[in-house]
Design an enzyme around this catalytic site. Structure first.
Site, PDB file in Angstrom:
ATOM      1  CG  HIS A   1      -1.959   1.080   1.157  1.00 38.63           C
ATOM      2  ND1 HIS A   1      -3.200   0.880   0.618  1.00 38.63           N
ATOM      3  CD2 HIS A   1      -1.902   2.378   1.518  1.00 38.63           C
ATOM      4  CE1 HIS A   1      -3.875   2.009   0.663  1.00 38.63           C
ATOM      5  NE2 HIS A   1      -3.119   2.931   1.211  1.00 38.63           N
TER       6      HIS A   1
ATOM      7  CG  HIS B   1     -11.258   1.700   2.105  1.00 38.17           C
ATOM      8  ND1 HIS B   1     -11.919   1.951   3.270  1.00 38.17           N
ATOM      9  CD2 HIS B   1      -9.948   1.934   2.383  1.00 38.17           C
ATOM     10  CE1 HIS B   1     -11.058   2.335   4.194  1.00 38.17           C
ATOM     11  NE2 HIS B   1      -9.865   2.332   3.682  1.00 38.17           N
TER      12      HIS B   1
END
Lengths: 737, 232
Positions: free
Chosen positions: A43, A88
């Site tokens: 990430h 998400h």
């Protein structure tokens, strides 16, 4: 927290731990392991995707800021469009409402941290089986989460995608894009620089939520003898709205040097990334962080993902004025550290807890020397096996059309949009169903900003390279079909486990394809994110690149939408029909699986087609424009009729290709237009333009007033459907209420 | 003639303030300023607009906390002196919580947020807010709310009807007012209602979202023009 547990929770491999020990010439502390784990994650560090991302085009005449900041920026006149898309996925799979809501919150902060007022949200959502209980639960939760959060902050959700495909059953995709607007000279960077400057924390207090996910947090908390509690991050849109206004005011008044939101890995990533950009050493006194819970450790402070928190670099002389603004919005705040060096070649991050140093690391390796993984490319065998199309049965063509129109992948998304406040800010120029994207006016100018997201896991599964290209081509085509010129893109790379050959191959090829399309369409990449390991029981999702594109039109009054305007208008197609049924929604529905050859895409033709349609719109030569995508030609023409609210269409096609492919195939680079019938001068210029851009124009029918959709092939009627039936099918609501 | 001045109240969580401001300044060409919720001196204002949004996050109940804001005392005074106050959406809820109009709010009958274009019937043109419309006119003004189920009963209902206090009712394009054209379950399909003196109007639909051709309807503009003419 023992060292062994910290290793386990860091997600770092044995080799990576050894690398860190070598680098530091000592064992890292527990806290340092946490910091490394966060910044060396996919990430934050892009360790699997960076080698490919480096090859993407990131500069161009409209680009103000490429990848590397909170968000990308393109510009026109005095204005900067700030935009980014983020996933998400995993939080939304566990807790759809909060997962989606905090996804919205996170991407909003990326935009306003740069000094831009968020003006639009676009959601790209993918769910599993249409008929499963779990899908309905996830859809309901995700949409409610987006609705409650976005509506409260007052940022309109104006467009998006909603796709149902079996492979996303265990692993839905929630990709959220935000677009903001600022003046070019009002852009704020996320940097920590200037010796003696303060690191200023504001927003919500820090709690233990989001500490690396549910398993970790509950194990951790029970081992400390505390109550177990859900560790899912919880959003608070009211606080978000306040930090939005406060941040814009701080930047507008030029009270801050830099701002970043605390997203993934919270304080750790925000402070380290800011310091790395400023090439400056920073010192944090972690005890100063406003805490929501008692007895939090440095480790917990560093890795908490509590929402609605910001970090700013502030000159000491500005501190009182900054606090004045923050107090106006009644937000928590604290000075939690300082910039401790001038610009240096060897910046460090130092964290103290109760005066004791718990982190002392060189920033360069932490942020820049993330270990990168380049693996062998092994072409998966399935790519050959999926080409053969099995026998399949279909009802009548009319019935097929109505079934496709009512399929939740195609049907009107009004049932979704009506739950989003898409009118707030009064900039949206047409209702969300009217285009493949959204057009927003820029108040006080004639300029319009066009936004679209697109991705197609089916195509990318069948042919990763072409699928990657196609995602960019269609997102940009949607922009061009409204009359705007694509300025740049952002992307979410949603793939399976990159450590396995198949998802890795898909990812590499798809990103290559995406890059090629971006280069040719002159729509560079300004950033985005990667969401890997999207698998359930070892089965990866369809490889899915979601591209978010933004573009600009000089005069928004000329922008074009898809509804037919006038009975008697001629309908024509730009582009060429081909015998390509593979990968289509039609085939997936009736053959029961994603199969066949991916529709081909000649990117040079696509570039010319998009230039042509923009020219036609700019010269006001057309009355409606609709690109041909899911459901093919028959669905595209039906959407133009349905969205006109009253008009029908009569087509007579002359192509010599199988009827399934002609009606429902998803051959790329095709656009439907309608234009006045009796304006010969207009038609002459229209034809000339097509010739000059070398795009075939085929007159295929006309807009009718008899409330019917009639499609003939060489004179033989294949579909004769009433508009009312089409409207009824198209208005099918996936969730009734 | 002194220049007409509008004020747009901003509570923490208000989010339609900029839209109302834009219409007053750029469509109506009138003076306008923002009024932060801690202000109490609003004597310079001729017209007060309480715009939509989620004041104080709608914690407790929509509009329930905003009514205790310092600025609301001044807004009540402003209304008591006969000057106009327009509450839109959340602003309508604030007016109801503050007791400035009769009635109260419940959750929408369909329990979720609803944003769409909505037809309204102008019930009376006899007011400072609706003078530019004609009685029975059908207008199209968007709604966007989760709590628009306005509730009025008994004596209040009778008083409102007897005194022509209903400004707008929800309807369809043909002007039909019934349960099927009522998006939120409001009593008598009430979309907007006046106070007893008719200088305060609370309405759920957003006239500021229907005041420019770009927004697909200009039917809301008449409301602002009516106020301006009445005061000016």
């Amino acid at each position: 927290m023992t060292f062994e547990r910290a290793v386990e929770f860091s997600g770092l491999s044995k080799n990576e731990i050894q690398l860190i020990e070598k680098l530091l010439e000592r064992k890292p502390t527990v806290e340092e392991l946490g910091v490394f784990g966060a910044l060396w994650s996919e990430h934050c560090g892009y360790k699997n995707t960076k080698p490919m991302l480096k090859k993407l085009p990131t500069t161009g005449r409209h680009i103000i800021q490429g990848p590397g900041e909170n968000a990308g920026v393109v510009g026109f006149d005095d204005y900067a469009i700030v935009f980014k898309i983020e996933s998400h996925n995993h939080p939304s799979a566990v807790e759809p409402y909060e997962g989606a809501a905090t996804g919205v919150g996170g991407i909003l902060r990326d935009i306003f941290a740069m000094g831009a007022m968020p003006i639009a949200m676009v959601d790209s959502l993918r769910f599993g089986r249409r008929d499963s209980k779990r899908t309905r639960y996830l859809v309901g939760g995700v949409i409610a989460g987006i609705s409650d959060y976005g509506n409260r902050v007052g940022v309109p959700t104006v467009a998006g995608e909603l796709v149902f495909e079996d492979s996303y059953e265990g692993n839905p995709l929630v990709n959220v894009m935000c677009v903001g607007l600022a003046k070019k000279d009002g852009i704020c960077k996320a940097t920590a620089i200037g010796e003696g400057n303060l690191l200023f924390y504001y927003g919500s207090k820090t709690g233990r939520d989001g500490l690396g996910g549910a398993t970790f947090a509950s194990a951790e908390l029970s081992s400390e003898g505390e109550d177990k509690r859900p560790s899912v991050q919880v959003g608070d849109a009211f606080t978000e709205k306040l930090i939005l206004e406060a941040t814009l005011e701080l930047i507008d008044k030029k009270l801050v040097v830099g701002v970043q939101d605390m997203g993934a890995a919270g304080i750790t990533s925000s402070s380290c990334e800011m310091a790395a950009r400023g090439n400056s050493t920073i010192e944090l006194d972690i005890d100063k962080v406003p805490a929501r819970e008692q007895n939090m450790s440095a480790y917990e402070f560093l890795l908490s993902e509590s929402q609605e928190r910001m970090l700013a670099t502030v000159e000491p002389k500005m501190l009182n004025k900054v606090i004045e603004v923050i107090n106006k919005y009644e937000l928590d705040h604290a000075v939690i550290g300082k910039v401790a060096s001038p610009v240096t070649d060897n910046p460090r991050v130092i964290v103290r807890e109760h005066g004791k140093t718990v982190v002392d690391l060189p920033l360069r390796p932490l942020v820049h020397d993330v270990p990168l993984y380049v693996r062998d490319m092994i072409r998966p065998e399935y790519l050959d096996q999926v080409k053969k199309i099995p026998d399949y049965k279909i009802p009548s063509y009319k019935q097929v059309l109505l079934e496709l129109l009512s399929d939740p992948n195609i049907a009107s998304k009004e049932w979704v949009y009506e739950r989003y406040d898409h009118h707030v800010q009064t900039n949206l120029l047409a209702e969300p169903v009217m285009a493949g994207g959204a057009m927003l006016r820029v108040k006080g100018t004639t300029k319009g900003i066009a936004i679209s997201t697109d991705g197609n896991g089916r195509y990318t599964y069948l042919d990763p390279y072409t699928g990657g290209m196609q995602a960019v081509a269609e997102a940009c085509r949607n922009i061009s079909c409204m009359g705007a010129e694509p300025y740049g893109i952002t992307n979410c790379l949603n793939f399976g486990n990159p450590e396995k050959p198949m998802p890795y191959y898909q990812m590499v090829k798809a990103i290559e394809g995406m890059g090629e399309a971006c280069r040719k369409l002159e729509a560079p990449v300004t950033g985005g994110n990667a969401s890997l390991y999207n698998e359930t029981d070892g089965e990866p999702i369809l490889p899915t690149i979601v591209v978010g594109a933004v573009g600009v039109i000089d005069d928004y009054n000329l922008s074009m939408f898809n509804g037919f305007k006038k009975a008697g208008d001629k309908i024509a197609m730009l582009g060429t029909n081909k015998n390509e049924i593979g990968g289509s929604l039609f085939l997936t529905k009736y053959a029961g699986k994603v199969i066949g050859e991916c529709p081909s895409l000649d990117i040079d033709t696509e570039v010319r087609l998009q230039k042509l349609i923009r020219a036609l719109i700019a010269q006001q030569r057309v009355h409606s424009v609709q690109d041909i995508s899911d459901g093919g030609l028959a669905v595209a023409v039906s959407e133009c009729a349905v969205n006109s609210k009253r008009l029908g269409a009569s087509l007579d096609l002359q192509d010599d290709i199988p009827l399934d492919a002609l009606l429902f195939g998803e051959t790329q680079s095709r656009i439907l237009i309608s234009y006045p019938a009796n304006d010969k001068a207009n038609l002459d210029v229209l034809k000339e333009l097509c010739v000059s851009y070398d795009i075939p124009l085929t007159e295929i029918g006309e807009v009718t007033a008899d409330r019917k959709i009639v499609i003939r092939v060489k004179g033989k009627t294949l579909i004769d459907a009433g508009i009312d039936d089409a409207v009824k099918s198209y208005n099918t609501r996936y969730i009734e209420e | 003639m002194p220049k007409l001045k509008f004020g747009v109240i901003v509570f923490p969580g208000t989010n339609c303030d900029r839209d109302a401001f834009w219409v007053i300044e750029e469509v109506l060409y009138k003076d306008v300023r923002y009024v932060w919720h801690t202000e109490s001196d609003i004597d310079d204002l001729d017209v007060v607009i309480i715009p939509g949004g989620f004041s104080y996050g709608d914690h407790l109940r929509a509009g329930a906390i905003a009514r205790f804001s310092p600025v609301m005392k001044s807004v009540v005074k402003h209304a008591d002196s006969g000057k106009p106050v327009l509450g839109i959406c959340n602003g309508f809820q604030v007016l109801a919580e503050a007791g400035m109009i009769r009635g109260a709010f419940l959750r929408n009958k369909i329990v979720h947020f609803l944003c769409r274009h909505q037809h309204l019937k102008v019930v009376t043109a006899d007011s400072p807010f609706t003078a530019k419309y004609h009685k029975g006119q059908i207008v199209r003004i968007p709604i966007a709310h989760a709590e628009g189920n306005f509730f009025l009963e008994g004596d209040d209902m009778k008083y409102a009807l007897d005194h022509d206090l209903i400004a707008f009712q929800y309807c369809d394009a043909g002007g039909n007012v019934d349960d099927t054209t009522n998006p939120n379950g409001a009593s008598l399909s009430i979309a907007g209602i006046f106070n007893d003196k008719k200088n305060v109007l609370g309405m759920m639909p957003h006239p500021e979202r229907a005041s420019e051709t770009e927004m697909g309807s200009v039917d809301g503009r008449g409301l602002f023009e009516s106020i301006a003419e009445w005061v000016g």
